[in-house]
Design a protein around this motif. Structure first.
Motif, PDB file in Angstrom:
ATOM      1  N   SER A 176       0.845  -1.198   0.000  1.00 27.20           N
ATOM      2  CA  SER A 176       0.000   0.000   0.000  1.00 27.20           C
ATOM      3  C   SER A 176       0.883   1.250   0.000  1.00 27.20           C
ATOM      4  CB  SER A 176      -0.908   0.011   1.225  1.00 27.20           C
ATOM      5  OG  SER A 176      -0.137   0.233   2.407  1.00 27.20           O
ATOM      6  N   PRO A 177       0.404   2.347  -0.597  1.00 24.56           N
ATOM      7  CA  PRO A 177       1.173   3.603  -0.546  1.00 24.56           C
ATOM      8  C   PRO A 177       1.484   4.026   0.889  1.00 24.56           C
ATOM      9  CG  PRO A 177      -0.608   3.749  -2.153  1.00 24.56           C
ATOM     10  CD  PRO A 177      -0.816   2.470  -1.400  1.00 24.56           C
ATOM     11  N   GLU A 178       0.561   3.758   1.806  1.00 25.84           N
ATOM     12  CA  GLU A 178       0.760   4.143   3.199  1.00 25.84           C
ATOM     13  C   GLU A 178       1.911   3.362   3.824  1.00 25.84           C
ATOM     14  OE1 GLU A 178      -3.171   5.155   1.770  1.00 25.84           O
ATOM     15  OE2 GLU A 178      -2.110   3.212   1.863  1.00 25.84           O
ATOM     16  N   TYR A 179       1.984   2.049   3.529  1.00 28.83           N
ATOM     17  CA  TYR A 179       3.078   1.249   4.080  1.00 28.83           C
ATOM     18  C   TYR A 179       4.424   1.744   3.564  1.00 28.83           C
ATOM     19  CZ  TYR A 179       6.262  -2.613   4.964  1.00 28.83           C
ATOM     20  OH  TYR A 179       7.343  -3.355   5.370  1.00 28.83           O
ATOM     21  N   LEU A 180       4.524   2.006   2.268  1.00 30.72           N
ATOM     22  CA  LEU A 180       5.788   2.447   1.685  1.00 30.72           C
ATOM     23  C   LEU A 180       6.172   3.837   2.181  1.00 30.72           C
ATOM     24  CD1 LEU A 180       5.348   1.151  -1.974  1.00 30.72           C
ATOM     25  CD2 LEU A 180       6.657   0.111  -0.108  1.00 30.72           C
ATOM     26  N   ALA A 181       5.177   4.691   2.429  1.00 30.90           N
ATOM     27  CA  ALA A 181       5.470   6.019   2.954  1.00 30.90           C
ATOM     28  C   ALA A 181       6.037   5.933   4.366  1.00 30.90           C
ATOM     29  CB  ALA A 181       4.206   6.875   2.938  1.00 30.90           C
ATOM     30  N   GLN A 182       5.586   4.937   5.127  1.00 34.17           N
ATOM     31  CA  GLN A 182       6.033   4.815   6.516  1.00 34.17           C
ATOM     32  C   GLN A 182       7.355   4.065   6.632  1.00 34.17           C
ATOM     33  OE1 GLN A 182       3.120   3.080   9.127  1.00 34.17           O
ATOM     34  NE2 GLN A 182       4.448   3.161  10.932  1.00 34.17           N
ATOM     35  N   TYR A 183       7.564   3.019   5.817  1.00 33.68           N
ATOM     36  CA  TYR A 183       8.729   2.155   5.988  1.00 33.68           C
ATOM     37  C   TYR A 183       9.753   2.263   4.864  1.00 33.68           C
ATOM     38  CZ  TYR A 183       5.843   0.039   9.620  1.00 33.68           C
ATOM     39  OH  TYR A 183       5.081  -0.163  10.736  1.00 33.68           O
ATOM     40  N   GLY A 184       9.436   3.029   3.838  1.00 33.17           N
ATOM     41  CA  GLY A 184      10.382   3.222   2.753  1.00 33.17           C
ATOM     42  C   GLY A 184      10.159   2.246   1.605  1.00 33.17           C
ATOM     43  N   ILE A 185      10.625   2.651   0.412  1.00 27.07           N
ATOM     44  CA  ILE A 185      10.479   1.841  -0.788  1.00 27.07           C
ATOM     45  C   ILE A 185      11.759   1.039  -1.019  1.00 27.07           C
ATOM     46  CG2 ILE A 185      10.075   1.866  -3.277  1.00 27.07           C
ATOM     47  CD1 ILE A 185       8.659   4.556  -2.912  1.00 27.07           C
ATOM     48  N   PRO A 186      11.685  -0.296  -1.041  1.00 34.24           N
ATOM     49  CA  PRO A 186      12.890  -1.093  -1.310  1.00 34.24           C
ATOM     50  C   PRO A 186      13.287  -0.979  -2.790  1.00 34.24           C
ATOM     51  CG  PRO A 186      10.976  -2.513  -1.152  1.00 34.24           C
ATOM     52  CD  PRO A 186      10.509  -1.136  -0.778  1.00 34.24           C
ATOM     53  N   HIS A 187      14.596  -0.960  -3.042  1.00 32.36           N
ATOM     54  CA  HIS A 187      15.092  -0.867  -4.412  1.00 32.36           C
ATOM     55  C   HIS A 187      15.897  -2.097  -4.827  1.00 32.36           C
ATOM     56  CE1 HIS A 187      13.794   3.304  -4.709  1.00 32.36           C
ATOM     57  NE2 HIS A 187      14.325   3.519  -3.503  1.00 32.36           N
TER      58      HIS A 187
END
Length: 305
Positions: A176-187
């Motif tokens: 979810s966008p909310e999860y990635l906003a809180q924990y960061g986007i893995p690359h």
């Protein structure tokens, strides 16, 4: 109830054949879709008719007596031919496909891809009935006595079924966008080890291959502990939408959530190798017209051939 001239019922003979083929009363009863008590009663009636014991039973094992084995080997092809002839005559007596279809399929594939096609087929052929009482992707749970057509995802073991590849299941990393906003986007795949993973049973490990290095593609396996493991694809999808972690799900499962932006993808330079989707069906002997019609309909709908 079909009955031979000497009073023997064909259902009693089918009971012996099922026991011989499956090696246990419970498995034979499941294959015939009858209670074990009914199966035992039919076998006893057949033994009483013949005046001989056909099956040796104990607490663990079931074995045919020499007479039972001889009777099974001589009667099975005769019964198969009788059933095939009966089905063939029923098919030719009607211009429209008619009969019962017994299907097994994984619940996720059924929900998102197969069920709309099943509905279309039944609308086209009102004299065909369909039963789908086993939702699973296990490879060892089907036989021609139980199912006419089986749908499975992944490589299939050798069996008496023919296997037609009807598509591929491509998985995508989503959160979810909310999860990635809180924990960061893995690359990079290694970073997934530091995130909450939502897994489908039994897909606890994820294999991710680099798209950019065509000559020497690198594949990395992610096997860190999972926060949640569920056998149902839709439940994993809903957990990801709720912001509980990152999931690796088939494209057809997450397409609507991606369109609504309740889920988003990541790591576009990496992909999970696709898994084949197979339609399995009887390859030997006479196949009733309504089953052949269903197989052709599904193959055309899913592959265009």
């Amino acid at each position: 109830m079909q009955r031979c001239k000497n009073g023997m019922k064909l259902d009693d003979l089918r009971a012996l054949i099922a026991i011989a083929q499956h090696g246990s009363f419970r498995a034979a009863a499941n294959a015939l879709d009858i209670p074990p008590a009914t199966l035992s009663r039919r076998l006893q009636r057949l033994e009483d008719t013949l005046g001989s014991q056909l099956v040796i039973r104990d607490s663990r094992n079931v074995a045919l007596t020499p007479l039972g084995q001889n009777y099974f080997e001589r009667c099975q092809p005769l019964l198969d031919e009788l059933q095939a002839t009966t089905s063939e005559l029923m098919d030719t007596s009607s211009s429209n496909p008619r009969g019962a279809l017994r299907i097994s399929a994984p619940v996720g594939l059924l929900t998102y891809q197969l069920m709309p096609l099943f509905n279309q087929f039944l609308a086209l052929y009102p004299e065909v009935t369909l039963s789908l009482n086993h939702l699973s992707n296990q490879h060892h749970d089907y036989s021609q006595e139980q199912y006419d057509v089986v749908f499975r995802v992944g490589q299939q073991p050798n069996s008496s079924f023919a296997a037609a590849k009807i598509g591929e299941s491509q998985r995508t990393l989503v959160a979810s966008p909310e999860y990635l906003a809180q924990y960061g986007i893995p690359h990079h795949p290694d970073e997934l080890n530091h995130h909450s993973r939502l897994a489908t049973v039994p897909e606890f490990e994820w294999a991710l291959t680099c798209k950019t290095d065509v000559a020497h593609p690198e594949t990395i396996w992610i096997n860190s502990p999972v926060r949640m493991a569920i056998a149902d694809l839709n439940s994993v999808k809903q957990a990801a939408i709720s912001g509980l972690g990152i999931a690796c799900l088939p494209n057809y499962v997450v397409a609507d959530a991606l369109e609504k932006s309740t889920l988003t993808t990541m790591m576009d330079d990496w992909y999970s190798p696709p898994r084949p989707i197979y339609m399995l069906y009887q390859r030997l002997g006479y196949v009733p017209n309504h089953i052949t019609c269903f197989i052709d309909f599904m193959r055309n709908a899913l592959t265009g051939t």
